[in-house]
Design a protein around this motif. Structure first.
Motif, short mmCIF file in Angstrom:
data_model
loop_
_atom_site.label_atom_id
_atom_site.label_comp_id
_atom_site.label_asym_id
_atom_site.label_seq_id
_atom_site.Cartn_x
_atom_site.Cartn_y
_atom_site.Cartn_z
N ARG A 1 0.74 -1.13 0.14
CA ARG A 1 0.02 0.22 -0.10
C ARG A 1 0.93 1.26 -0.18
O ARG A 1 2.18 1.24 0.15
N TYR A 2 0.27 2.38 -0.32
CA TYR A 2 0.86 3.65 -0.32
C TYR A 2 1.35 3.81 1.23
O TYR A 2 0.60 3.68 2.21
N VAL A 3 2.91 4.34 1.58
CA VAL A 3 3.30 4.58 2.92
C VAL A 3 3.52 5.96 3.08
O VAL A 3 4.45 6.52 2.34
N SER A 4 2.80 6.82 3.75
CA SER A 4 3.17 8.26 4.03
C SER A 4 4.52 8.49 4.41
O SER A 4 5.19 7.91 5.03
N PRO A 5 5.03 9.71 3.97
CA PRO A 5 6.29 10.07 4.45
C PRO A 5 6.69 9.95 6.21
O PRO A 5 7.44 9.56 6.81
N GLU A 6 5.35 10.33 6.77
CA GLU A 6 5.30 10.35 8.33
C GLU A 6 5.53 8.84 8.66
O GLU A 6 6.39 8.65 9.50
N GLU A 7 4.96 7.70 8.07
CA GLU A 7 5.15 6.44 8.44
C GLU A 7 6.32 6.06 8.07
O GLU A 7 7.05 5.33 9.05
N VAL A 8 6.93 6.57 6.91
CA VAL A 8 8.13 5.92 6.69
C VAL A 8 9.35 6.45 7.49
O VAL A 8 10.14 5.67 8.17
N LEU A 9 9.13 7.78 8.06
CA LEU A 9 10.11 8.38 8.94
C LEU A 9 10.25 7.44 10.35
O LEU A 9 11.26 7.24 10.78
N ARG A 10 8.88 7.22 10.75
CA ARG A 10 8.85 6.37 11.92
C ARG A 10 9.30 5.13 12.01
O ARG A 10 10.07 4.78 12.82
N ASP A 11 9.00 4.29 10.95
CA ASP A 11 9.67 2.89 10.91
C ASP A 11 11.20 3.07 10.39
O ASP A 11 11.90 2.26 11.41
N TRP A 12 11.76 4.14 9.71
CA TRP A 12 12.90 4.19 9.70
C TRP A 12 13.61 4.55 11.03
O TRP A 12 14.74 3.77 11.43
#
Length: 301
Positions: free
Chosen positions: A213-224
């Motif tokens: 699915r599409y992953v928002s930049p906010e989700e990407v940053l938190r996971d990273w």
């Protein structure tokens, strides 16, 4: 009255001569240090372009510390970083203001732009220059604030503007300042801002494939942060790796470790190479280059 005018005129001549001599010595010192940029007054236009102003707010009349005025709108080549006059032909106006200030005559407030903790002269460059020369600490000013994505303070130099530009571009790609405010987004090498952005975006691409699915930049940053950045930085802090790299930042070492891990994995054809392995290999190479002592954890001997 006439003698007073003659006296104040002679004083202004002396003051301007002293100011020009100081300007020359500062310029010579910067040249001998091979760092002429350190003596340059900042260009408001260049700073605004680098930082990307997002909002302008009129603050009205303020009393401003003179030493926090570090730049000018359109006149940055006429004065040096200490607001000493760089050109002889500034003398007529400079001396007239010097006389007025010696006689304690009231002058109109200057006009300033404020960015972060730094101020830039829109109108009143000569008044600031004379005030600095006479040791005036505070000055009345009409202030307009420009709010930017990237903060600065009055110590910023022209050489640091490129870092601020790349920092702003990173934050426009990835809102680290909003999502992860605990991370100080600062690199020693200006090219690393783009490398970090590319690495995090690649992390996001892998997440979108994994989660389908599409992953928002906010989700990407938190996971990273949770699965890449935090474990490595905790290791850097626990083992005091920064001690081997004075002047560098945690983000510097983080990026070095993850990139070095990828290189080692390719060289050894071993995907099981860990960030800790990469860290140890980096330290071994650094010790061989600089003959650094082994680092010990607290409590070790």
């Amino acid at each position: 009255m006439a003698s007073d005018l003659i006296g104040s005129g002679a004083q202004a001549d002396r003051d301007f001569s002293v100011a020009r001599r100081k300007a020359f010595l500062r310029r010579l010192g910067a040249f001998l240090r091979n760092d002429p940029a350190s003596n340059q007054l900042l260009s408001f236009e260049e700073v605004k372009k680098a930082l990307g102003a997002v909002e302008q707010v009129y603050l009205g009349m303020r009393v401003v510390p003179v030493d926090k005025i570090v730049g000018s709108v359109g006149r940055h080549r006429d004065f040096d970083r200490a607001f000493l006059p760089s050109k002889r032909d500034l003398g007529v106006r400079w001396k007239r203001i010097d006389q007025l200030m010696h006689r304690a005559e009231e002058l109109p407030p200057i006009s300033l732009y404020k960015i972060g903790d730094a101020y830039f002269v829109q109108d009143g460059n000569h008044r600031v220059s004379v005030a600095r020369m006479q040791g005036v600490e505070m000055i009345d000013a009409e202030v307009t604030e420009l709010r930017t994505r990237v903060p600065i303070d009055a110590s910023i130099t022209p050489a640091e503007l490129l870092h601020k530009l790349e920092q702003r571009r990173l934050l426009e790609r990835l809102p680290m300042d909003r999502v992860l405010p605990e991370i100080e987004v600062r690199f020693s090498d200006v090219g690393d801002y783009r490398r970090l952005a590319s690495y995090i975006e690649a992390h996001g691409f892998r997440l979108s494939q994994l989660w389908r699915r599409y992953v928002s930049p906010e989700e990407v940053l938190r996971d990273w942060y949770e699965y890449s950045y935090r474990p490595i930085v905790e290791m850097i802090r626990e083992e005091r790796v920064l001690d081997a790299f004075p002047g560098r930042t945690e983000l510097d070492l983080y990026l070095w470790i993850v990139e070095h891990r990828e290189r080692l994995a390719l060289e050894t054809r071993d995907d099981s190479v860990s960030p800790s392995d990469a860290k140890e290999d980096l330290l071994r190479r650094e010790r061989r280059t600089l003959r650094l002592p082994l680092l010990h954890r607290d409590g070790d001997h």
